[in-house]
Design an enzyme around this catalytic site. Structure first.
Site, PDB file in Angstrom:
ATOM      1  N   CYS A 114       0.816  -1.228   0.000  1.00  0.00           N
ATOM      2  CA  CYS A 114       0.000   0.000   0.000  1.00  0.00           C
ATOM      3  C   CYS A 114       0.844   1.271   0.000  1.00  0.00           C
ATOM      4  O   CYS A 114       0.357   2.342  -0.348  1.00  0.00           O
ATOM      5  CB  CYS A 114      -0.965   0.000   1.171  1.00  0.00           C
ATOM      6  SG  CYS A 114      -2.162  -1.341   1.074  1.00  0.00           S
ATOM      7  N   HIS A 250      -3.463   7.618   1.742  1.00  0.00           N
ATOM      8  CA  HIS A 250      -3.811   6.253   1.318  1.00  0.00           C
ATOM      9  C   HIS A 250      -5.197   5.951   1.877  1.00  0.00           C
ATOM     10  O   HIS A 250      -5.526   6.339   3.006  1.00  0.00           O
ATOM     11  CB  HIS A 250      -2.781   5.262   1.866  1.00  0.00           C
ATOM     12  CG  HIS A 250      -3.181   3.838   1.649  1.00  0.00           C
ATOM     13  ND1 HIS A 250      -3.592   3.371   0.412  1.00  0.00           N
ATOM     14  CD2 HIS A 250      -3.259   2.782   2.506  1.00  0.00           C
ATOM     15  CE1 HIS A 250      -3.890   2.088   0.530  1.00  0.00           C
ATOM     16  NE2 HIS A 250      -3.705   1.708   1.777  1.00  0.00           N
ATOM     17  N   ASN A 280     -10.017   0.093  -0.652  1.00  0.00           N
ATOM     18  CA  ASN A 280      -8.553   0.173  -0.577  1.00  0.00           C
ATOM     19  C   ASN A 280      -7.968  -0.448  -1.846  1.00  0.00           C
ATOM     20  O   ASN A 280      -8.053  -1.655  -2.048  1.00  0.00           O
ATOM     21  CB  ASN A 280      -8.075  -0.570   0.676  1.00  0.00           C
ATOM     22  CG  ASN A 280      -6.559  -0.513   0.870  1.00  0.00           C
ATOM     23  OD1 ASN A 280      -5.827  -0.107  -0.022  1.00  0.00           O
ATOM     24  ND2 ASN A 280      -6.102  -0.931   2.030  1.00  0.00           N
TER      25      ASN A 280
END
Ligand code: UT7
Length: 323
Positions: A114, A250, A280
């Protein structure tokens, strides 16, 4: 006089198919209410059968090049962040390079899950500052739907597929608050390896495997590490949080994003949120959000943009840019 990387254009691509929370609740012990309350996610895009990470990446890259009024042949570097490559090798970036008609320079992948986009941005920015490249394409692209255990409600509701891309160009650094990437800050701590990992791979099971996560532990680390790294980025540039025009975080959990927003003392209007629609998307989440907010006129030239991310590794990082 040094060199700096100016953001010339952004692009994004999301697969057509949207899967709502209710669709997941129809076949899993979960609910729209739980997912929205705990994460802020309402839906996610899922790649079609046969649609690969390089497909998503190429579409996003083409749009970024169009926004920058450049062609693939103008590039001399592609850095692609992904944890879901098309193949074990070659790099997904090599496939994108060929499809963009770029026949020189270098193309490779970076892997920081990520945090991948922040890592890729840092690598490309450093190459530009060092004079190794003049025009670089930075891509975050993922098909996490392929590595999810669709029977594990604790993870499968959280992720989606997508890609985002940025074109960077070398410009002279005239000092002060000139436009461009101001700084990037990378961290990792491998002792957290097992908190968020995929239980497969070429050297272990020989299979792609499935994502496994200690959600609560990751949450705890995210809030602490992200707070440290955004402070580090602001301090390095002698800037206060009040100078930030846009926080582009993020998109893993709206509660984590909100904790960062409060810590920086920013109003909700200064935070770019896509998690409700994208979920996500790992390395794609920051460039997807950048592309959306620059296309709709929210992020404007001269504004200060603070990016941050945290993910498997553990890895975390931040970047400050004067748009
Ligand atoms: O991008 C990489 C970084 N990743 C992250 O930043 C993710 C960080 N972690 C999180 O966002 C959160 O920890 C989650 C969203 C994954 C989970 O939220 P939580 O508030 O930490 O919930 P929990 O794991 O503590 O679970 C609470 C309860 C449990 O039930 P019991 O044990 O209290 O009876 C879970 O079994 O919620 C249950 N649960 C669910 N219930 C309905 C877990 N997943 C679900 C679900 N639907 N999908």
């Amino acid at each position: 006089m040094g060199i700096r990387s100016l953001v010339r254009g952004c692009g994004a691509y999301l697969p057509e198919r949207i899967v709502t929370n209710d669709e997941l609740a129809a076949r899993l012990d979960t609910s729209d209410a739980w997912i929205v309350q705990r994460t802020g996610i309402r839906q996610r895009h899922i790649a079609a059968e046969g649609e690969t990470t390089s497909d998503l990446a190429t579409h996003a890259a083409e749009r970024a090049l169009e926004a920058a009024s450049l062609a693939g042949a103008d590039l001399d570097l592609i850095v692609l962040a992904t944890a879901t490559p098309d193949h074990t090798f070659p790099a997904t970036a090599a496939n994108v390079q060929a499809r963009l008609g770029m026949r020189r320079g270098a193309a490779f992948d970076v892997q920081a899950v990520c945090t991948g986009f922040i890592y890729a941005l840092s690598v490309a920015d450093n190459a530009i500052r060092a004079g190794q490249a003049k025009r670089a394409l930075v891509i975050g692209a993922e098909t996490f739907s392929r590595i999810l255990d669709w029977n594990d409600r604790g993870t499968c509701v959280l992720f989606g597929d997508g890609a985002g891309a940025l074109v960077l160009e070398a410009v002279p650094d005239d000092g002060g608050l000139a436009r461009g990437i101001l700084s990037t800050h990378l961290h990792s701590d491998g002792t957290g390896y097992r908190l968020l990992y995929v239980d497969g791979g070429p050297s272990t099971t020989g299979l792609a495997g499935h994502l496994r996560m200690e959600g609560r532990e990751i949450f705890r680390h995210a809030v602490a590490r992200l707070a440290e790294v955004v402070d580090e980025a602001l301090t390095a540039n002698r800037l206060d949080a009040g100078a930030v025009d846009w926080l582009v975080p993020h998109q893993a959990n709206l509660r984590i994003i909100d904790a960062m927003r409060k810590r920086l003392g920013l109003p909700t209007e200064k935070v770019v949120i896509t998690i409700d629609r994208h979920a996500n998307t790992s390395a794609a989440s920051v460039p997807l959000a950048l592309a959306e907010a620059s296309a709709d006129g929210r992020i404007r030239p001269g504004q200060l943009v603070l990016m941050e991310a945290m993910g498997g590794g553990l890895t975390w990082g931040a970047a400050l840019a004067r748009w």
